[in-house]
Write a protein that holds these residues in place. Sequence first.
Motif, mmCIF file in Angstrom:
data_model
loop_
_atom_site.group_PDB
_atom_site.id
_atom_site.type_symbol
_atom_site.label_atom_id
_atom_site.label_comp_id
_atom_site.label_asym_id
_atom_site.label_seq_id
_atom_site.Cartn_x
_atom_site.Cartn_y
_atom_site.Cartn_z
ATOM 1 N N SER A 29 0.691 -1.231 -0.100
ATOM 2 C CA SER A 29 -0.044 0.025 -0.095
ATOM 3 C C SER A 29 0.891 1.222 0.014
ATOM 4 N N ALA A 30 1.875 1.400 0.824
ATOM 5 C CA ALA A 30 2.739 2.308 0.821
ATOM 6 C C ALA A 30 3.680 2.698 -0.486
ATOM 7 N N THR A 81 2.389 1.801 -3.492
ATOM 8 C CA THR A 81 1.007 2.505 -4.095
ATOM 9 C C THR A 81 0.992 3.836 -3.999
ATOM 10 N N GLN A 82 0.904 4.479 -2.701
ATOM 11 C CA GLN A 82 0.800 5.654 -2.413
ATOM 12 C C GLN A 82 1.988 6.538 -2.860
ATOM 13 N N ARG A 96 3.951 9.901 7.602
ATOM 14 C CA ARG A 96 3.208 8.755 7.774
ATOM 15 C C ARG A 96 4.027 7.568 8.371
ATOM 16 N N THR A 114 5.520 13.487 2.569
ATOM 17 C CA THR A 114 4.244 13.016 2.912
ATOM 18 C C THR A 114 4.766 11.498 3.580
ATOM 19 N N MET A 115 5.163 10.686 2.913
ATOM 20 C CA MET A 115 5.641 9.503 3.247
ATOM 21 C C MET A 115 6.644 9.472 4.625
ATOM 22 N N MET A 134 1.409 9.513 -6.023
ATOM 23 C CA MET A 134 1.521 10.883 -5.821
ATOM 24 C C MET A 134 2.396 11.473 -6.959
#
Length: 210
Positions: free
Chosen positions: A159-160, A162-163, A203, A199-200, A167
């Motif tokens: 998921s990470a 993909t995010q 998080r 952003t990463m 972006m």
Amino acid sequence: MAAELSAHHRRLARQKRAAITSAATELFLHRGYDGTSLARIAETAEVSKSTLFKQFPTKAALFEAIVTESWQRDAGDSTPPQTGDLRAGLTAVGHRYADLIGRPGMAALFRIVIAELPRFPELGRMQFQLGKLPYFASVQHYLESEREAGNADVPDAESAATQFLGMISNYVLWPRLLLTDWSPTASDVHDTVEQAVETMLARYTPAPPD
């Protein structure tokens, strides 16, 4: 002398292969996959039909090579970043990805696949399985390695990844497919990658120990 001739022949073979894939990409884009023959590709690339058939016996094999080479034609060093510095690693991965998908040839490849998908769904499978999926997996594995080293709190590396890639591609690639005048500056692309990295980090940076 034999070694020099062998090197010369290999260089010529590489040049002819590049001419073939370049001509094929251009013809596929303007005439469609179905409307482009191998004979026309050979003519445009200025190589003999026998030379083309020796390297690519079918049109599908040629398209497969185009997809694979496009995704492997990575800007700069293509080795995975070393673990230990999440910011530096994500920054390297992000700029590498932006350079890759920002090339006009990559947008052209996506346009070919999208245009021909209803009649030739196998082109979409090639693009996904030979190109996007291996590249995506490499980013996922990098995040997993940072997690295992204790440098990233990433419960779901898939998921990470993909995010993070999403972006970047949402700004660098996808508008290019629809807007003929979309041409972000190098500074804009740089800022997009840096914001994705921030952003990463916000998080997934591990919380400091109590």
